[in-house]
Design an enzyme around this catalytic site. Sequence first.
Site, PDB file in Angstrom:
ATOM      1  N   HIS A   9       0.815  -1.207   0.000  1.00 22.04           N
ATOM      2  CA  HIS A   9       0.000   0.000   0.000  1.00 22.04           C
ATOM      3  C   HIS A   9       0.852   1.263   0.000  1.00 22.04           C
ATOM      4  CE1 HIS A   9      -3.483   2.549   0.884  1.00 22.04           C
ATOM      5  NE2 HIS A   9      -2.718   3.162   1.756  1.00 22.04           N
TER       6      HIS A   9
ATOM      7  N   TYR B 167       4.262   0.742  -3.150  1.00 17.34           N
ATOM      8  CA  TYR B 167       3.959   0.460  -4.567  1.00 17.34           C
ATOM      9  C   TYR B 167       5.036  -0.458  -5.171  1.00 17.34           C
ATOM     10  CZ  TYR B 167       0.388   4.129  -4.435  1.00 17.34           C
ATOM     11  OH  TYR B 167      -0.728   4.866  -4.129  1.00 17.34           O
TER      12      TYR B 167
ATOM     13  N   HIS C 264     -10.185   2.404   0.083  1.00 20.85           N
ATOM     14  CA  HIS C 264     -10.265   1.940   1.472  1.00 20.85           C
ATOM     15  C   HIS C 264     -11.082   0.656   1.459  1.00 20.85           C
ATOM     16  CE1 HIS C 264      -9.890   3.387   5.842  1.00 20.85           C
ATOM     17  NE2 HIS C 264      -8.699   3.448   5.287  1.00 20.85           N
ATOM     18  N   ASN C 265     -10.598  -0.291   0.668  1.00 24.98           N
ATOM     19  CA  ASN C 265     -11.387  -1.469   0.335  1.00 24.98           C
ATOM     20  C   ASN C 265     -11.477  -2.486   1.468  1.00 24.98           C
ATOM     21  OD1 ASN C 265     -11.501  -0.240  -2.180  1.00 24.98           O
ATOM     22  ND2 ASN C 265      -9.892  -1.511  -3.057  1.00 24.98           N
TER      23      ASN C 265
ATOM     24  N   ASP D 172      -0.292  14.844   5.936  1.00 26.81           N
ATOM     25  CA  ASP D 172      -1.361  14.254   6.731  1.00 26.81           C
ATOM     26  C   ASP D 172      -0.905  12.918   7.287  1.00 26.81           C
ATOM     27  OD1 ASP D 172      -1.613  13.030   4.020  1.00 26.81           O
ATOM     28  OD2 ASP D 172      -3.262  11.970   4.974  1.00 26.81           O
TER      29      ASP D 172
ATOM     30  N   GLN E 136      -7.133   8.679  13.388  1.00 31.82           N
ATOM     31  CA  GLN E 136      -7.523   9.632  12.360  1.00 31.82           C
ATOM     32  C   GLN E 136      -7.389  11.091  12.811  1.00 31.82           C
ATOM     33  OE1 GLN E 136      -8.978   8.413   8.987  1.00 31.82           O
ATOM     34  NE2 GLN E 136      -7.397   7.158   9.914  1.00 31.82           N
TER      35      GLN E 136
ATOM     36  N   ASN F 281      -6.582   8.620 -10.873  1.00 32.63           N
ATOM     37  CA  ASN F 281      -7.024   7.236 -11.007  1.00 32.63           C
ATOM     38  C   ASN F 281      -6.866   6.473  -9.714  1.00 32.63           C
ATOM     39  OD1 ASN F 281      -4.322   5.643 -11.037  1.00 32.63           O
ATOM     40  ND2 ASN F 281      -3.987   7.236 -12.572  1.00 32.63           N
TER      41      ASN F 281
ATOM     42  N   GLY G 146      -2.473   9.264  -8.681  1.00 35.89           N
ATOM     43  CA  GLY G 146      -3.279   8.056  -8.637  1.00 35.89           C
ATOM     44  C   GLY G 146      -2.992   7.222  -7.411  1.00 35.89           C
TER      45      GLY G 146
ATOM     46  N   SER H 111      -4.444  -0.277  -5.618  1.00 33.52           N
ATOM     47  CA  SER H 111      -4.921  -1.189  -4.578  1.00 33.52           C
ATOM     48  C   SER H 111      -4.833  -2.618  -5.113  1.00 33.52           C
ATOM     49  CB  SER H 111      -6.368  -0.859  -4.189  1.00 33.52           C
ATOM     50  OG  SER H 111      -6.854  -1.797  -3.239  1.00 33.52           O
TER      51      SER H 111
END
EC number: 6.3.5.3
Length: 755
Positions: free
Chosen positions: A57, A60, A108-109, A282, A328, A509, A546, A549
């Site tokens: 994640h 890459y 966020h699958n 962030d 978060q 993307n 992009g 995932s």
Amino acid sequence: MSIHNDTVEAAIASPEQEQPYLQLGLKEDEYQRIREILGRRPTDAELTMYSVMWSEHCSYKSSKVHLRYFGETTTEEMGEKILAGIGENAGVVDIGDGHAVTFRVESHNHPSYVEPYQGAATGVGGIVRDIMAMGARPIAVMDQLRFGPADAPDTQRVLPGVVAGVGGYGNCLGLPNIGGETVFDESYAQNPLVNALCVGTLKVEDLKLAFASGLGNKVMLFGSRTGLDGIGGVSVLASESFEEGEERKLPAVQVGDPFAEKVLIECCLDLYRAGVVVGIQDLGGAGLACATSELAASGDGGMEINLDKVPLRAKNMTAAEILASESQERMCAVVTPENVETFKEICAHWDVTCAEIGEVAEGKHLIIRHQGEVVVDAPAHTIANEGPEYERPWARPSWQDELQSGGEVQAPEDLRQTMLDMVSSPALCSRDFITEQYDRYVRGNTVKAKHSDAGVLRIDENTSRGIAVSADASGRYTKLDPNMGARLALAEAHRNVAVTGARPVAVTNCLNYGSPENPDVMWQFRESVHGLADGCVELNIPVSGGNVSFYNQTGEEPILPTPVVGVLGVIDDVHNAFGHDANPNQDLILLGDTKEEFGGSIYQQVVHNELRGLPPQVDLAKEAALADFFVGNTDIAAAHDLSEGGFLQALAEMCFRNNVGANIDLTRIHETPHVALFSESASRALVACAPEKTEALLSRVSRAGLSATRVGNTTDSTELDFGVVSIKVAELRKAWAETLPRLFGHAAGANSVVA
């Protein structure tokens, strides 16, 4: 995560101590590489940082060898308006007159399968912070959702929670949800896709980047306190496949607080206005491990951090836990010493927790202390930028030829009933059940959202300058032909923006695929990247950024390859934006050619229950000409692109709102009725105009090098008459509207937040 706290000194003294690198997702050779970099075994905190930052994640590692093709194909002309591109938190585009727009879509699958509400909610929160980190004010969100079969028990669990999470977080932030897509397919069962998109605006000179520059500058952590939620969450969840029944064994999903994020947005904007931020990042996937290592790696020095200064909401947290926590609503900023007090004052004004946790130091190392001991001492760039890079084996699947064979469809026995079956199918039915749970008009700048091809927003109240955004994908097309499937996703998003009257200017993307360790999947991925990159060159539109995932599969069965493509467009005056609601007594003109193209179509899915053949073939030069045709065209009363469901779906959606009828001569579209009604040939749009403007419009079409024909006209009869068959608009609309409430109505009051 049961990792005790140890130090660099202890690591030197115990070189052979066994470490749980396999449990943290590292391969044997990756672990040995870490030892080579450090010249010793890593501490537990270092092992945690490397494991999350070298995960699929974050690093890459399986995709970047192919993603470079985007950079190789981008021309200087294409990239001249990109202020921040691939590799940044979000792409930023100069749209003229001092305005810039930033947008990004991210997955966020897996968290959304484990805990649908919080997984989806924190997906929205994370993408919003990516936009904030560019110096922008977030102004809208969109969502791309994919689930298993609509009537499957697991979909009944996941969809209501995901929709409630998207709506609950976005609504509380006060951000309009201006569009999206919801798809059902067996391949997404137990592996839903939740792709969240956010768009923000800023002045060109206000752009912020993630880097730690300036010796002695302070590192400020602000926002929510750091807890045990989401440790290893997205970085681990997005790097492994689900096995049957394992979902409850995975790490905890992050917990979001939208009200804290809303305050954080305003606090960030005040900090930007005050000019006290040198660099900002962030805290999303991999938490503080990511933020500190990336800031340091992209800066001009090293960094020293003291974890004892990090505000915590749990007791006895180890250094590894503090670094890996994905709590978060947190941000990390680099601030000059003279601005620290002003920074703290602004945070205090917004009641945002703030702490000085370190500073930019000499050298290139990231040094982190906890309880007075050094627990991390490593070159920052090796953590953030030097993860492994794999050239995974890829090969065209042995089954691809058979899949592409056939695909012919038969004429329906009952054309009228087929029309009802099509519009009421989960693939094409109304999404009002979902979109009514989202606030679409908060902030007062939404021009088009519900029942629109693209979301349209006003960004300048003085000039009425605006933007249009759309995101699209077809996993069915991409399974049949990954290269063409990516081009078709690009073409549809481009066309959706164009038919509002906006000029497409940039692409983002989110590429969702199965395991990269499967050569079939890697071939699909590589082909899709090349199709999208080459397609952007043909359209002369740049890719601004992009997300990838991988590991989207259950057991050995991957999802349909799903390249979600987002397109941003600019419109000079939103008052001139086209909607697609027709009125009586207008001529209907079909732009583009209709061919017998049913591979991967909804007709093939609904009527024949199969996936075979070749998808529609797209000519991107025609897509570009179509976009040029719509920009500044004053003869158009309404416009709708043709895509899934074909001509019938487009016509029905144009007629539903005003209960408008139509007389249509199908032979002007195609000699075969079901081809005319349901073909999904690309590069087509349906336009309504006043009869007296028809000739001028057809003349303009001809000058654009496109084909067009007047196929009929709207009426006040409230019936669609196709000659060979007719049907009441109300009957068609009833079938279209009832499907999702019938399937999911039981959950409407339990989980949803209704706008």
